[in-house]
Motif scaffolding. Structure first.
Motif, PDB file in Angstrom:
ATOM      1  N   GLN A 387       0.854  -1.182   0.000  1.00 59.22           N
ATOM      2  CA  GLN A 387       0.000   0.000   0.000  1.00 59.22           C
ATOM      3  C   GLN A 387       0.890   1.231   0.000  1.00 59.22           C
ATOM      4  N   LEU A 388       0.656   2.132  -0.938  1.00 60.82           N
ATOM      5  CA  LEU A 388       1.453   3.344  -1.022  1.00 60.82           C
ATOM      6  C   LEU A 388       0.661   4.530  -0.496  1.00 60.82           C
ATOM      7  N   PRO A 389       1.311   5.451   0.193  1.00 61.31           N
ATOM      8  CA  PRO A 389       0.635   6.679   0.624  1.00 61.31           C
ATOM      9  C   PRO A 389       0.413   7.592  -0.571  1.00 61.31           C
ATOM     10  N   GLN A 390      -0.163   8.738  -0.346  1.00 64.06           N
ATOM     11  CA  GLN A 390      -0.358   9.690  -1.443  1.00 64.06           C
ATOM     12  C   GLN A 390       1.003  10.158  -1.952  1.00 64.06           C
ATOM     13  N   LEU A 391       1.228   9.933  -3.240  1.00 64.54           N
ATOM     14  CA  LEU A 391       2.487  10.295  -3.886  1.00 64.54           C
ATOM     15  C   LEU A 391       2.181  10.972  -5.221  1.00 64.54           C
ATOM     16  N   SER A 392       3.168  11.653  -5.766  1.00 62.69           N
ATOM     17  CA  SER A 392       3.015  12.144  -7.131  1.00 62.69           C
ATOM     18  C   SER A 392       2.881  10.944  -8.066  1.00 62.69           C
ATOM     19  N   LYS A 393       2.223  11.128  -9.177  1.00 63.01           N
ATOM     20  CA  LYS A 393       2.032  10.013 -10.097  1.00 63.01           C
ATOM     21  C   LYS A 393       3.361   9.506 -10.653  1.00 63.01           C
ATOM     22  N   LYS A 394       4.337  10.383 -10.811  1.00 62.49           N
ATOM     23  CA  LYS A 394       5.662   9.947 -11.257  1.00 62.49           C
ATOM     24  C   LYS A 394       6.308   9.042 -10.211  1.00 62.49           C
ATOM     25  N   ASP A 395       6.147   9.394  -8.926  1.00 63.32           N
ATOM     26  CA  ASP A 395       6.711   8.553  -7.868  1.00 63.32           C
ATOM     27  C   ASP A 395       5.979   7.219  -7.763  1.00 63.32           C
ATOM     28  N   VAL A 396       4.657   7.236  -7.963  1.00 63.66           N
ATOM     29  CA  VAL A 396       3.908   5.984  -7.992  1.00 63.66           C
ATOM     30  C   VAL A 396       4.436   5.091  -9.109  1.00 63.66           C
ATOM     31  N   ALA A 397       4.633   5.677 -10.275  1.00 66.72           N
ATOM     32  CA  ALA A 397       5.128   4.901 -11.417  1.00 66.72           C
ATOM     33  C   ALA A 397       6.476   4.268 -11.109  1.00 66.72           C
ATOM     34  N   LYS A 398       7.363   5.030 -10.476  1.00 64.69           N
ATOM     35  CA  LYS A 398       8.685   4.483 -10.163  1.00 64.69           C
ATOM     36  C   LYS A 398       8.615   3.371  -9.119  1.00 64.69           C
ATOM     37  N   ARG A 399       7.721   3.506  -8.150  1.00 65.71           N
ATOM     38  CA  ARG A 399       7.584   2.446  -7.144  1.00 65.71           C
ATOM     39  C   ARG A 399       7.051   1.159  -7.779  1.00 65.71           C
ATOM     40  N   VAL A 400       6.091   1.311  -8.688  1.00 68.98           N
ATOM     41  CA  VAL A 400       5.556   0.130  -9.378  1.00 68.98           C
ATOM     42  C   VAL A 400       6.630  -0.496 -10.263  1.00 68.98           C
ATOM     43  N   LEU A 401       7.375   0.330 -10.977  1.00 71.51           N
ATOM     44  CA  LEU A 401       8.438  -0.205 -11.838  1.00 71.51           C
ATOM     45  C   LEU A 401       9.526  -0.894 -11.020  1.00 71.51           C
ATOM     46  N   ASP A 402       9.775  -0.403  -9.806  1.00 72.14           N
ATOM     47  CA  ASP A 402      10.725  -1.075  -8.912  1.00 72.14           C
ATOM     48  C   ASP A 402      10.287  -2.517  -8.648  1.00 72.14           C
ATOM     49  N   ILE A 403       8.992  -2.695  -8.406  1.00 76.34           N
ATOM     50  CA  ILE A 403       8.468  -4.038  -8.132  1.00 76.34           C
ATOM     51  C   ILE A 403       8.543  -4.909  -9.389  1.00 76.34           C
ATOM     52  N   VAL A 404       8.207  -4.322 -10.532  1.00 73.92           N
ATOM     53  CA  VAL A 404       8.312  -5.070 -11.793  1.00 73.92           C
ATOM     54  C   VAL A 404       9.748  -5.531 -12.014  1.00 73.92           C
ATOM     55  N   LEU A 405      10.692  -4.627 -11.768  1.00 74.28           N
ATOM     56  CA  LEU A 405      12.111  -4.988 -11.923  1.00 74.28           C
ATOM     57  C   LEU A 405      12.508  -6.117 -10.982  1.00 74.28           C
ATOM     58  N   ALA A 406      12.012  -6.052  -9.750  1.00 72.62           N
ATOM     59  CA  ALA A 406      12.340  -7.111  -8.784  1.00 72.62           C
ATOM     60  C   ALA A 406      11.814  -8.459  -9.252  1.00 72.62           C
ATOM     61  N   ARG A 407      10.650  -8.452  -9.933  1.00 69.29           N
ATOM     62  CA  ARG A 407      10.053  -9.703 -10.387  1.00 69.29           C
ATOM     63  C   ARG A 407      10.741 -10.271 -11.630  1.00 69.29           C
ATOM     64  N   ILE A 408      11.139  -9.395 -12.531  1.00 63.99           N
ATOM     65  CA  ILE A 408      11.713  -9.881 -13.799  1.00 63.99           C
ATOM     66  C   ILE A 408      13.222  -9.780 -13.841  1.00 63.99           C
ATOM     67  N   GLY A 409      13.806  -9.063 -12.869  1.00 62.53           N
ATOM     68  CA  GLY A 409      15.238  -8.782 -12.927  1.00 62.53           C
ATOM     69  C   GLY A 409      16.125  -9.995 -12.903  1.00 62.53           C
ATOM     70  N   ALA A 410      15.783 -10.962 -12.070  1.00 61.04           N
ATOM     71  CA  ALA A 410      16.641 -12.142 -11.920  1.00 61.04           C
ATOM     72  C   ALA A 410      16.768 -12.910 -13.227  1.00 61.04           C
ATOM     73  N   GLU A 411      15.646 -13.112 -13.901  1.00 56.13           N
ATOM     74  CA  GLU A 411      15.681 -13.905 -15.121  1.00 56.13           C
ATOM     75  C   GLU A 411      16.265 -13.143 -16.305  1.00 56.13           C
ATOM     76  N   LYS A 412      16.209 -11.791 -16.250  1.00 63.31           N
ATOM     77  CA  LYS A 412      16.700 -11.002 -17.370  1.00 63.31           C
ATOM     78  C   LYS A 412      18.029 -10.325 -17.062  1.00 63.31           C
ATOM     79  N   GLY A 413      18.543 -10.497 -15.849  1.00 65.29           N
ATOM     80  CA  GLY A 413      19.813  -9.892 -15.502  1.00 65.29           C
ATOM     81  C   GLY A 413      19.737  -8.390 -15.306  1.00 65.29           C
ATOM     82  N   LEU A 414      18.565  -7.886 -14.935  1.00 68.77           N
ATOM     83  CA  LEU A 414      18.397  -6.447 -14.731  1.00 68.77           C
ATOM     84  C   LEU A 414      18.688  -6.101 -13.283  1.00 68.77           C
ATOM     85  N   GLU A 415      19.227  -4.918 -13.081  1.00 70.40           N
ATOM     86  CA  GLU A 415      19.546  -4.471 -11.723  1.00 70.40           C
ATOM     87  C   GLU A 415      19.002  -3.075 -11.517  1.00 70.40           C
ATOM     88  N   ARG A 416      18.514  -2.820 -10.306  1.00 74.99           N
ATOM     89  CA  ARG A 416      18.008  -1.491  -9.959  1.00 74.99           C
ATOM     90  C   ARG A 416      19.080  -0.765  -9.177  1.00 74.99           C
TER      91      ARG A 416
END
Length: 416
Positions: A387-416
């Motif tokens: 659950q995220l608190p009230q954030l700017s939409k850009k910050d929301v997008a980055k938090r969601v992309l962080d989670i996406v990276l965590a899910r796909i990063g291992a198999e694709k060799g991506l790092e945050r």
């Protein structure tokens, strides 16, 4: 706001071309990203845009004359050259490129370029025939061999009337190259991301239509964040309240059917799909070709369901699984609700076979359509993830992309 250029000093060299007006936008973007920008203008550049404009934007004096030494304790071009983390020449004319290639130093910019040891990035702008001239090609090759980085000019309508390669790259494209050069590799580099944004329009007649309150701001925020992290972004957008961000492949559509076709035709190329558009569930069965005239007290409108884009994406991904495909796109859906948020979000995730659902209660202040902020909850197959608190939409997008990276990063060799 993410400021990857904080603490960095960038020299922005502007030479005498009509594209010089774009340097103001470029300077503004660099300042907004935290850079200290020192502007050097050639005499020709001052014919197209004033030093005062760049001084106001950069908040620093603009250098135009190598002999105009304002501080007796330093030699300005040496002092600036020593302080620079990067030198950007944009626009770079054929003449300025020739000077750089042959080591000429007859003005403030060319003199500083000889003294600088920091990396140099050049964004050319000129007539198509000039860009293709053997002398220019040879000069560019010489500079590239010395380690100078070029931002290739774009193709389009040129100021001279020709259509072809030679127009200055858009400021956001140049900024992306600068951020990459200074801040290093970005986590979504090499990934292809498809994002939908805005609402759709379903025509009733030539003057009336069905739509919703979506502004497209959340989808645009995702497009900006993914672009800034190095992704190749395709943005498919409907009715929106603002201009799509630069540096992405933007595709404008009107109806749900048009968005369906635009999305499904591009799916096989994507690594990540973020379906944030608010697509109309229904459309009029008949679209009248002339304005419907007022007659009876009650006017019935017969509606039929539109094709469900997110559901179709989920089915397509399931088919890939059944075919034994191991590299599958990561699917992010959205659920805009007014009650029972978790119930409807989990139902949507399961029915439409998403990997992640971003849900918000649009009745909450600061979380509805058209706002600059959002309040979201993220759900995966196991239920509430975050659950995220009230954030700017850009910050929301980055938090969601962080989670996406965590899910796909291992198999694709991506790092945050």
């Amino acid at each position: 706001m993410d400021k990857p250029l904080t603490g960095k000093t960038i020299i922005l060299g502007i030479t005498g071309g009509i594209a010089g007006y774009k340097a103001a936008t470029l300077c503004s973007r660099l300042v907004s990203l935290g850079a200290a920008v020192r502007v050097i203008m050639t005499e020709g550049a001052t014919k197209f845009i004033t030093p005062l404009t760049l001084q106001t934007i950069s908040r620093h004096p603009v250098a135009t004359d190598v002999f105009d030494e304002r501080d007796a304790s330093i030699v300005q071009h040496i002092d600036w050259a020593d302080a620079a983390d990067l030198v950007v020449v944009a626009p770079a004319t054929a003449n300025s490129i020739a000077k750089m290639a042959h080591g000429l130093a007859d003005d403030m910019l060319s003199t500083t370029l000889l003294a600088v040891t920091a990396p140099i990035l050049v964004a050319p702008a000129m007539n198509v025939h000039m860009w293709e001239h053997p002398a220019v090609v040879d000069n560019v090759e010489k500079l590239a061999a010395r380690g100078v980085t070029f931002v290739e000019p774009g193709t389009g309508q040129l100021a001279c009337g020709y259509v072809g390669k030679g127009r200055l790259a858009e400021p956001d494209e140049i900024v992306s190259c600068i951020v990459e050069k200074i801040a290093g590799s970005r986590p979504l580099r090499g990934q292809r991301v498809l994002i939908t944004a805005g609402g759709t329009i379903e025509r009733i007649d030539p003057v009336r239509y069905i739509t919703n309150d979506s502004s497209g701001k959340m989808g645009f925020a995702f497009a900006e964040a993914a672009r800034d992290w190095g992704a190749e972004v395709t943005l498919i957008y409907g009715r929106v309240d603002s201009t799509p961000p630069q540096g992405v492949h933007a595709v404008s559509v009107t109806s749900a059917d048009e968005m369906y076709e635009a999305v499904m035709s591009r799916l096989p190329e994507q690594d990540i799909v973020i379906k944030s558009a608010a697509v109309a569930d229904y459309r009029p069965r008949l679209q009248e070709t002339t304005k419907i005239k007022k007659k009876d007290e009650v006017q019935a409108l017969d509606l039929v369901r539109n094709r469900d884009i997110l559901h179709s994406i989920g089915l397509w991904k399931e088919q890939l699984k059944q075919q034994g495909k191991t590299t599958l796109p990561f699917i992010v859906g959205f659920a805009a609700e007014t009650n029972d948020l978790e119930k409807y979000a989990m139902d949507k995730l399961n029915r439409k076979k998403c990997d992640l659902i971003v849900a918000n209660d649009v009745s909450q202040s600061g979380a509805g359509f058209g706002t600059e902020t959002n309040i979201v909850s993220l759900y995966d197959a196991d239920g509430l993830l975050l659950q995220l608190p009230q954030l700017s939409k850009k910050d929301v997008a980055k938090r969601v992309l962080d989670i996406v990276l965590a899910r796909i990063g291992a198999e694709k060799g991506l790092e945050r």
